[in-house]
Design a protein around this motif. Structure first.
Motif, mmCIF file in Angstrom:
data_model
loop_
_atom_site.group_PDB
_atom_site.id
_atom_site.type_symbol
_atom_site.label_atom_id
_atom_site.label_comp_id
_atom_site.label_asym_id
_atom_site.label_seq_id
_atom_site.Cartn_x
_atom_site.Cartn_y
_atom_site.Cartn_z
ATOM 1 N N TRP A 1 60.060 24.868 59.025
ATOM 2 C CA TRP A 1 59.534 25.720 57.953
ATOM 3 C C TRP A 1 60.590 25.935 56.887
ATOM 4 O O TRP A 1 61.753 26.165 57.182
ATOM 5 C CB TRP A 1 59.082 27.062 58.523
ATOM 6 C CG TRP A 1 58.385 27.937 57.522
ATOM 7 C CD1 TRP A 1 57.059 27.940 57.233
ATOM 8 C CD2 TRP A 1 58.989 28.928 56.682
ATOM 9 N NE1 TRP A 1 56.787 28.878 56.258
ATOM 10 C CE2 TRP A 1 57.953 29.495 55.903
ATOM 11 C CE3 TRP A 1 60.292 29.400 56.502
ATOM 12 C CZ2 TRP A 1 58.178 30.505 54.971
ATOM 13 C CZ3 TRP A 1 60.521 30.398 55.576
ATOM 14 C CH2 TRP A 1 59.477 30.941 54.820
ATOM 15 N N GLY B 1 56.463 23.561 58.365
ATOM 16 C CA GLY B 1 56.673 24.047 59.720
ATOM 17 C C GLY B 1 55.663 23.493 60.703
ATOM 18 O O GLY B 1 54.581 23.030 60.328
ATOM 19 N N LEU C 1 60.497 33.710 59.744
ATOM 20 C CA LEU C 1 59.768 32.454 59.611
ATOM 21 C C LEU C 1 60.669 31.238 59.755
ATOM 22 O O LEU C 1 60.213 30.171 60.192
ATOM 23 C CB LEU C 1 59.038 32.434 58.269
ATOM 24 C CG LEU C 1 57.816 33.355 58.200
ATOM 25 C CD1 LEU C 1 57.318 33.487 56.771
ATOM 26 C CD2 LEU C 1 56.698 32.848 59.104
ATOM 27 N N ILE D 1 51.734 27.725 57.670
ATOM 28 C CA ILE D 1 53.020 27.263 58.196
ATOM 29 C C ILE D 1 53.186 25.765 57.966
ATOM 30 O O ILE D 1 54.242 25.298 57.512
ATOM 31 C CB ILE D 1 53.139 27.608 59.696
ATOM 32 C CG1 ILE D 1 53.137 29.123 59.904
ATOM 33 C CG2 ILE D 1 54.398 26.985 60.290
ATOM 34 C CD1 ILE D 1 54.224 29.871 59.184
ATOM 35 N N GLN E 1 54.194 24.505 54.506
ATOM 36 C CA GLN E 1 55.599 24.681 54.125
ATOM 37 C C GLN E 1 56.534 23.946 55.084
ATOM 38 O O GLN E 1 57.698 24.308 55.228
ATOM 39 C CB GLN E 1 55.938 26.165 54.031
ATOM 40 C CG GLN E 1 55.232 26.837 52.861
ATOM 41 C CD GLN E 1 55.493 28.327 52.738
ATOM 42 O OE1 GLN E 1 54.571 29.119 52.621
ATOM 43 N NE2 GLN E 1 56.768 28.729 52.745
#
Length: 425
Positions: free
Chosen positions: A132, A314, A126, A309, A312
């Motif tokens: 992210w 991203g 990730l 995503i 967080q």
């Protein structure tokens, strides 16, 4: 109660069952530094050689949970359920599974780790997505579960600190292979997450820690037993890991493949396992009336992925890292690809930079391997079989060497084994 560490060591050395009080004391004293590293090393070796009963292992796990804080998810409005995999090659299942189960109505707090050796880490994958971030506070974790229903992040330092100390000790004292200690390590972190139910994906095969079905069943049974003994609804699927899962092995490559699955495509084996684990998790969460295959196909899981995503930091639409050097490994003869060894492919990807040898090493997010022919597929002499990706061309010879005996081309391929080998409850 207070004990002498040597008495606890001798008891296990001589094959005795440790009492609850002995276990509680030794884990607490070790966490606080009152039991020395060499004493815990001796006890770990005694456990490796003498084993522990299911009751001992469950108590050992509970003591490690009690060494730190437990994530309080009581205020989360959705039913909470988690998944844990024992690790393999190309095992990107957490990435599409977490948003899929969340899109079906559950809350999935996936506290994950980074890779070491030939098995990849979910956080490494990730972190190839621009912006992210893995480190979240407990209030942030709870907020993401309420807002999105899904969070994938690093475990906070306060969760099961005894396990963190003991894990590092086992790594340098030849006691990693102890099934009770493996099971306690896994389950202490999961119990500390505060979820109501848990599904385990125990890998079995050349690319997994458990190489054969009997040892995989032993570990799965121990894990489920610990969860049940500690009031956690738990089940396990034993799944094959002799062949890499999917086509992609490597961080950004696996993210891209996961997005394919979330868009309704991707390799059939990845999609099959994602849906099977989702059904198991939803049954635990009381949501078995929801069909995860339908939610995967209609785009709701992909929409949840994008929200997860973005929540967080991203950018789900940003381009992923791509390697500056790409080379092919070709078939020397014509026939059918009868075997592709997961361990060899995982080792080669690691040598290309996709993994790390030490915890402090950095990974090359663009590095990895893409399989161009699935096992059972027809190949011609000179046809590319594998695609090697790296930013460091000096790693290519070592990666190729790891692949020297990675596949077999035959006149015909054996029938493929089932992906799901057993279910333990």
């Amino acid at each position: 109660m207070v004990f002498a560490a040597t008495d606890v060591i001798r008891a296990k050395r001589d094959g005795q069952r440790l009492t609850d009080d002995q276990i509680d004391w030794v884990i607490d004293a070790y966490t606080r530094g009152e039991v020395a590293e060499e004493q815990m090393a001796a006890l770990a070796m005694a456990v490796l050689l003498r084993g522990m009963s299911g009751q001992e292992t469950a108590r050992w796990t509970a003591a490690m949970v009690a060494s730190g804080e437990v994530l309080d998810l009581s205020g989360v409005r959705r039913p909470t359920v988690d998944k844990h995999s024992t690790g393999g090659v190309g095992d990107k299942i957490t990435l599409p599974l977490t948003p899929l189960v969340a899109a079906c109505g559950a809350a999935v707090p996936q506290l994950s780790g980074r890779g070491l050796g030939h098995t990849g880490g979910t956080l490494d994958k990730l972190e190839s997505i621009p912006g992210w971030r893995a480190e979240l506070s407990m209030p942030e974790i709870r907020a993401r579960l309420d807002d999105v229903g899904a969070v994938v992040c690093a475990a906070t330092a306060g969760l099961a600190p005894a396990d963190r100390k003991l894990y590092a000790l086992r790594d340098v004292t030849g006691t990693v292979e102890s099934v009770p200690l493996i099971a306690a390590s896994i389950m202490s972190k999961k119990l500390a997450e505060g979820v109501r139910s848990l599904v385990l994906d125990v890998k079995c095969g050349s690319g997994a820690f458990m190489k054969d079905l009997d040892s995989a069943r032993e570990l799965a049974t121990a894990l489920v037993g610990i969860g049940t003994a500690n009031g956690l609804r738990t089940s396990a699927l034993i799944t094959g890991m002799s062949t890499p899962l999917g086509r992609a092995v490597g961080n950004a490559l696996e993210v891209a493949e996961s997005v394919e699955v979330l868009r309704g495509g991707g390799p059939p084996d990845v999609a099959e396992l994602v849906v099977a684990l989702a059904r198991e998790m939803l049954a635990h969460a009381g949501l078995s009336d929801v069909d995860p295959a339908e939610v995967l196909a209609d785009g709701r899981a992909h929409e949840t992925w994008c929200r997860m995503i973005a929540a967080q930091g991203g950018d789900p639409d940003a381009p992923l890292p791509t390697a500056r050097h790409v080379e092919h490994v070709t078939a020397a003869e014509s026939g059918v690809l009868a075997r592709l060894d997961a361990m060899a492919v995982g080792l080669a990807a690691w040598r290309l930079g996709a993994g790390r040898a030490r915890k402090e090493d950095r990974v090359d997010h663009a590095a990895g391997i893409v399989g161009l022919v699935e096992p059972g597929g027809r190949v011609e002499a000179g046809q590319p079989l594998l695609e090697l990706h790296t930013d460091r061309p000096e790693t290519l010879p070592a990666a190729r060497a790891a692949l020297d005996d990675a596949w077999t081309i035959a006149a015909e391929a054996p029938a493929p084994p089932p992906l799901i080998l057993d279910r333990i409850t």
